[in-house]
Design an enzyme around this catalytic site. Structure first.
Site, PDB file in Angstrom:
ATOM      1  N   GLN A 240       0.052  16.458  -1.432  1.00 27.31           N
ATOM      2  CA  GLN A 240       0.105  16.035  -2.821  1.00 27.31           C
ATOM      3  C   GLN A 240       0.490  17.212  -3.729  1.00 27.31           C
ATOM      4  OE1 GLN A 240      -3.520  14.050  -3.878  1.00 27.31           O
ATOM      5  NE2 GLN A 240      -3.193  12.342  -2.450  1.00 27.31           N
ATOM      6  N   ARG A 241       0.804  16.907  -4.978  1.00 24.37           N
ATOM      7  CA  ARG A 241       1.281  17.879  -5.958  1.00 24.37           C
ATOM      8  C   ARG A 241       2.633  18.468  -5.564  1.00 24.37           C
ATOM      9  NH1 ARG A 241      -1.571  16.794 -10.467  1.00 24.37           N
ATOM     10  NH2 ARG A 241      -3.792  16.593  -9.990  1.00 24.37           N
TER      11      ARG A 241
ATOM     12  N   CYS B  52       0.860  -1.186   0.000  1.00 29.26           N
ATOM     13  CA  CYS B  52       0.000   0.000   0.000  1.00 29.26           C
ATOM     14  C   CYS B  52       0.893   1.230   0.000  1.00 29.26           C
ATOM     15  CB  CYS B  52      -0.917   0.022   1.222  1.00 29.26           C
ATOM     16  SG  CYS B  52      -2.224  -1.206   1.193  1.00 29.26           S
ATOM     17  N   ILE B  53       0.438   2.262  -0.660  1.00 27.12           N
ATOM     18  CA  ILE B  53       1.187   3.519  -0.703  1.00 27.12           C
ATOM     19  C   ILE B  53       0.199   4.669  -0.601  1.00 27.12           C
ATOM     20  CG2 ILE B  53       1.195   3.572  -3.229  1.00 27.12           C
ATOM     21  CD1 ILE B  53       3.986   4.901  -3.026  1.00 27.12           C
TER      22      ILE B  53
ATOM     23  N   GLU C 263       1.811  -4.394  -5.753  1.00 28.12           N
ATOM     24  CA  GLU C 263       0.696  -5.333  -5.781  1.00 28.12           C
ATOM     25  C   GLU C 263      -0.416  -4.796  -6.667  1.00 28.12           C
ATOM     26  OE1 GLU C 263      -0.695  -6.377  -1.943  1.00 28.12           O
ATOM     27  OE2 GLU C 263       1.179  -7.328  -1.314  1.00 28.12           O
TER      28      GLU C 263
ATOM     29  N   SER D 299      -5.031   1.487  -7.734  1.00 29.19           N
ATOM     30  CA  SER D 299      -6.093   2.479  -7.868  1.00 29.19           C
ATOM     31  C   SER D 299      -5.787   3.405  -9.056  1.00 29.19           C
ATOM     32  CB  SER D 299      -6.221   3.284  -6.577  1.00 29.19           C
ATOM     33  OG  SER D 299      -5.017   3.987  -6.305  1.00 29.19           O
TER      34      SER D 299
ATOM     35  N   GLY E 155       5.430  16.132  -5.571  1.00 26.36           N
ATOM     36  CA  GLY E 155       6.386  15.143  -6.037  1.00 26.36           C
ATOM     37  C   GLY E 155       6.740  14.086  -5.014  1.00 26.36           C
ATOM     38  N   TYR E 156       6.007  14.048  -3.871  1.00 24.27           N
ATOM     39  CA  TYR E 156       6.311  13.064  -2.828  1.00 24.27           C
ATOM     40  C   TYR E 156       5.885  11.657  -3.235  1.00 24.27           C
ATOM     41  CZ  TYR E 156       7.447  16.871   0.365  1.00 24.27           C
ATOM     42  OH  TYR E 156       8.031  17.956   0.959  1.00 24.27           O
ATOM     43  N   GLY E 157       4.883  11.553  -4.082  1.00 25.70           N
ATOM     44  CA  GLY E 157       4.474  10.228  -4.537  1.00 25.70           C
ATOM     45  C   GLY E 157       5.569   9.557  -5.351  1.00 25.70           C
TER      46      GLY E 157
END
Length: 487
Positions: free
Chosen positions: A342-343, A334-335, A368, A372, A345-347
């Protein structure tokens, strides 16, 4: 022979307290009581003298009369105290004098005197009731008008007005929708019938959840849940949250800091050693991940929590989890990145970090499935960036397996990314596939990514060794030589 005797015993009253006449003070004696004592006689019926039994009887009668006088005095004293608004210890009641009729009338029978005492006590109680009604108004602190409570009692007119207002409110009120529960899909039916959580107070932020919450009903009923940004404990009121904030022992996630680059830090948290923290983290993440179903079985997982540090501590930004022993080479279970971060660049930073750990383990990995919509978009964006960086190098030819080894991506992910970007063509003559790279397209894309200024992972800042027994592969493809390293 039946004998009866009537005795009158002198009683002294001092400060409202009655005692038998055993005191040596002469000031308490009255002339009337002395005359009674001198003229007291014993009426005998018959020729026999007073026996020992009759003497005990007289003593009992006299003690009973003294106790009756005592009770009467105590009752009058309490009534006077209540009338004056004073307590027993603050004011002494003035001496109460027994009336001449009660003290001197020795010819009356005990029954008659008892009736007189009852009548006098009833008269005093009626007098006190009148005084209570006129004088006692909340210890004399309110006027009679202010102490009047007759208007607070609803009368018939008030009740009629209430019923009319209630009837009008029920007419305006919309009827409730009846929920029909399907026996074959009870889980979803009960989930939709529960009240949804409206907002989460997380530190200084108030976040609206995206999905149904898994918190207990007593917390969801308040429509606002307070979550500690350090230990992720959830609370139902602002008062409890403020008290917890003052005594919370954590200022960073309870794990090992394995990466630091400026204010950004990443901690490795073991689900077995920090079970409560990881369970709270899963419950918190459920409000933003729709397909997440695991909350309490956290022991087989490792959690990598990203934080931003300032003067008050390391504040939660996002996390990803992965299995300690994955059978499908999954490097992410899970992430999540909070909506407030958000927005930035941390993702991509977390995804890049997960592949950096995979490289340190000399493995290839993939998240996995299924992903989403937002997760799939983030991974495709990262895969495109990584492959374009490798293809931008001065190379004449490269295979899909080589790209998989350099990027730690699976072959399926590499092929899917190349197909989406129209970089694979089939050679009809040789019946093979080849990778077509346009230098201009690659350079334009990398220039746009660099212009955004998103943070990137620095491999030299990582201080970490694999958690479990790992297999070290040689860099040559299809290698059969395997070496094992124990942590």
């Amino acid at each position: 022979m039946i004998m009866s005797s009537i005795t009158v015993e002198k009683v002294s009253l001092t400060n409202g307290i009655s005692t038998p006449n055993k005191s040596k003070r002469k000031s308490n004696r009255t002339p009337a009581s002395e005359d009674v004592q001198e003229n007291a006689t014993i009426i005998q019926l018959g020729s026999r003298s007073k026996t020992k039994r009759s003497k005990h009887k007289d003593m009992n009668n006299s003690s009973a009369s003294v106790m009756r006088v005592k009770s009467r005095v105590f009752k009058q004293r309490s009534l006077v105290n209540r009338a004056n608004g004073t307590s027993r210890n603050r004011r002494k009641i003035s001496r109460m004098v027994v009336s001449d009729t009660e003290s001197t009338n020795s010819d009356t029978t005990p029954d008659v005197r008892k009736d007189e005492r009852v009548e006098s006590s009833s008269d005093s109680s009626h007098e006190f009731d009148r005084n209570d009604e006129n004088k006692i108004n909340f210890a004399l602190k309110l006027t009679p008008e202010e102490a009047d409570t007759s208007k607070t009692r609803p009368d018939h007119h008030d009740k009629v007005m209430f019923e009319n207002a209630k009837f009008k409110a029920e007419e305006v009120k919309e009827p409730r929708e009846k929920t029909v529960i399907d026996p074959e899909d009870q889980h979803q039916a009960f989930a939709t019938s529960d009240p949804t959580l409206k907002a989460i107070r997380f530190g200084e932020w108030e976040i609206e959840p995206w999905c149904a919450s898994s918190y207990e009903m007593e917390y969801i009923a308040n429509s606002l849940v307070y979550v500690c940004e350090f230990c992720l404990k959830y609370m139902r009121s602002e008062f409890i949250a403020d008290r917890h904030k003052m005594k919370c022992p954590l200022r960073h996630p309870p794990g090992d800091e394995i990466y630091r680059d400026g204010p950004i830090s990443i901690f490795e948290v073991d689900g077995r050693k920090n079970k409560i923290y990881c369970q709270n983290l899963c419950l918190f993440a459920k409000m933003f991940i729709a397909h997440k179903t695991l909350f309490f079985d956290v022991e087989p997982f490792l959690f990598y929590v990203m934080t931003e540090a300032n003067d008050t501590g390391c504040h939660f930004v996002g996390y990803f989890s992965k299995e300690k022993r994955s059978q499908g080479n999954h490097n992410v279970s899970c992430i999540l990145i909070l909506p407030i971060h958000q927005r930035k660049g941390y993702g991509n930073l977390l995804i890049e970090f997960s592949y950096l750990l995979t490289k340190r383990e000399n493995k290839i990995g993939s998240p996995e499935k299924p992903l989403s919509k937002s997760g799939l978009h983030s991974y495709r964006y990262y895969w495109k960036n990584v492959l374009f960086e490798e293809l931008n190098n001065d190379i004449k030819s490269i295979s899909v397996q080589e790209l998989s080894r350099l990027t730690s991506m699976t072959v399926d992910d590499v092929i899917a990314t190349l197909q989406i970007n129209n970089m694979i063509e089939k050679d009809e003559i040789n019946d093979t596939y080849k990778i077509i790279v346009s230098k201009k397209v690659v350079e334009d894309h990398l220039r746009k990514v660099e212009a955004k200024g998103y943070p990137r992972i620095k491999p030299e800042s990582l201080r970490w060794t694999p958690f479990i027994l790992t297999r070290v592969l040689n860099l040559t493809p299809l290698c059969d030589d395997l070496n094992f390293v124990i942590r």
